[in-house]
Design a protein around this motif. Sequence first.
Motif, mmCIF file in Angstrom:
data_model
loop_
_atom_site.group_PDB
_atom_site.id
_atom_site.type_symbol
_atom_site.label_atom_id
_atom_site.label_comp_id
_atom_site.label_asym_id
_atom_site.label_seq_id
_atom_site.Cartn_x
_atom_site.Cartn_y
_atom_site.Cartn_z
ATOM 1 N N PRO A 67 0.828 -1.221 0.000
ATOM 2 C CA PRO A 67 0.000 0.000 0.000
ATOM 3 C C PRO A 67 0.854 1.260 0.000
ATOM 4 C CG PRO A 67 -0.785 -1.563 1.649
ATOM 5 C CD PRO A 67 0.529 -2.086 1.142
ATOM 6 N N ARG A 68 0.301 2.326 -0.543
ATOM 7 C CA ARG A 68 0.981 3.622 -0.548
ATOM 8 C C ARG A 68 0.663 4.437 0.701
ATOM 9 N NH1 ARG A 68 -0.516 5.363 -6.758
ATOM 10 N NH2 ARG A 68 0.594 3.664 -7.809
ATOM 11 N N SER A 69 -0.251 3.945 1.511
ATOM 12 C CA SER A 69 -0.683 4.704 2.686
ATOM 13 C C SER A 69 0.423 4.765 3.737
ATOM 14 C CB SER A 69 -1.947 4.080 3.287
ATOM 15 O OG SER A 69 -1.777 2.697 3.503
ATOM 16 N N ARG A 70 0.468 5.920 4.408
ATOM 17 C CA ARG A 70 1.406 6.140 5.500
ATOM 18 C C ARG A 70 0.628 6.269 6.805
ATOM 19 N NH1 ARG A 70 4.261 11.167 2.648
ATOM 20 N NH2 ARG A 70 2.048 11.629 2.501
ATOM 21 N N SER A 128 -5.606 -9.577 6.161
ATOM 22 C CA SER A 128 -4.790 -10.689 6.657
ATOM 23 C C SER A 128 -3.763 -11.212 5.663
ATOM 24 C CB SER A 128 -5.718 -11.856 7.038
ATOM 25 O OG SER A 128 -6.700 -11.448 7.952
ATOM 26 N N ALA A 129 -3.766 -10.735 4.418
ATOM 27 C CA ALA A 129 -2.906 -11.310 3.378
ATOM 28 C C ALA A 129 -1.531 -10.649 3.368
ATOM 29 C CB ALA A 129 -3.562 -11.171 2.013
ATOM 30 N N TYR A 130 -0.499 -11.460 3.203
ATOM 31 C CA TYR A 130 0.869 -10.965 3.261
ATOM 32 C C TYR A 130 1.151 -9.923 2.176
ATOM 33 C CZ TYR A 130 1.736 -14.888 6.417
ATOM 34 O OH TYR A 130 1.689 -15.764 7.471
ATOM 35 N N ALA A 131 0.879 -10.252 0.923
ATOM 36 C CA ALA A 131 1.232 -9.355 -0.182
ATOM 37 C C ALA A 131 0.484 -8.036 -0.093
ATOM 38 C CB ALA A 131 0.949 -10.034 -1.517
ATOM 39 N N SER A 132 -0.763 -8.071 0.347
ATOM 40 C CA SER A 132 -1.581 -6.855 0.382
ATOM 41 C C SER A 132 -1.021 -5.800 1.305
ATOM 42 C CB SER A 132 -3.007 -7.192 0.835
ATOM 43 O OG SER A 132 -3.601 -8.122 -0.040
ATOM 44 N N ASN A 133 -0.331 -6.234 2.362
ATOM 45 C CA ASN A 133 0.114 -5.327 3.421
ATOM 46 C C ASN A 133 1.633 -5.209 3.511
ATOM 47 O OD1 ASN A 133 -2.656 -4.977 4.575
ATOM 48 N ND2 ASN A 133 -2.439 -7.174 4.856
ATOM 49 N N GLY A 134 2.327 -5.525 2.431
ATOM 50 C CA GLY A 134 3.780 -5.409 2.445
ATOM 51 C C GLY A 134 4.453 -6.394 3.375
ATOM 52 N N GLY A 135 3.764 -7.505 3.709
ATOM 53 C CA GLY A 135 4.371 -8.567 4.497
ATOM 54 C C GLY A 135 4.167 -8.476 5.993
ATOM 55 N N SER A 136 3.474 -7.451 6.475
ATOM 56 C CA SER A 136 3.225 -7.339 7.915
ATOM 57 C C SER A 136 1.753 -7.028 8.151
ATOM 58 C CB SER A 136 4.104 -6.252 8.538
ATOM 59 O OG SER A 136 3.774 -4.982 8.025
#
Length: 194
Positions: A151-154, A175-183
């Motif tokens: 995501p681009r969100s800060r 809950s998905a790894y790729a969607s949230n940059g792995g965390s």
Amino acid sequence: MNSRIPPRSGVALTIKAGQSLTVIDSEGMQVSDMVAFAHEDHGEVISNGRTFDYEETMALTTGATLWSNRSRRMLSIEHDDVGCHDFLLTPCSRETFIHFYPDKPVHPGCFGNLAGVLAPYGIGPDQIPTAFNIFMNVPVGMDGRISVEPPRSRAGDRIRFRACMDLIIGLTACSAYASNGGSFKPIDYVLDDG
């Protein structure tokens, strides 16, 4: 006052026409899946197809409306710090984890979390539509291929919706790894009349 969705979980809430819902990425780079149902008739649901058709864009941000499968306005976007969201992909599920993350523990995903929190409203799993995936970054290439990027969100970025009808909302901290940059992080939200 902010309410918090813990990492990899979800909530359901009711919202009246005219109320606003602000979704906040409190720590940055965290997706929130959102689904919406008409309060009085759960057969009326948020629709990506109707929304893309009537808004004539896939870039849904400030000034855009999210439409129902019955061609009625459900939510308008009044403020958007990020301007990058996804309305193509379905909520991640147990099957998502088996397919994309075979080396990771299987998780119910956003689909399972949404099914759990919406069940008390009489909404079953087969009624859950494609979610409006807040802050999710899904570029579409010139060849039509899609990818899921961080995501681009800060930290502190937010999006505010105004309800156009009485709604039941399902909202997650994805809950998905790729969607949230792995965390995995929490999502905050505020429901008010302002």
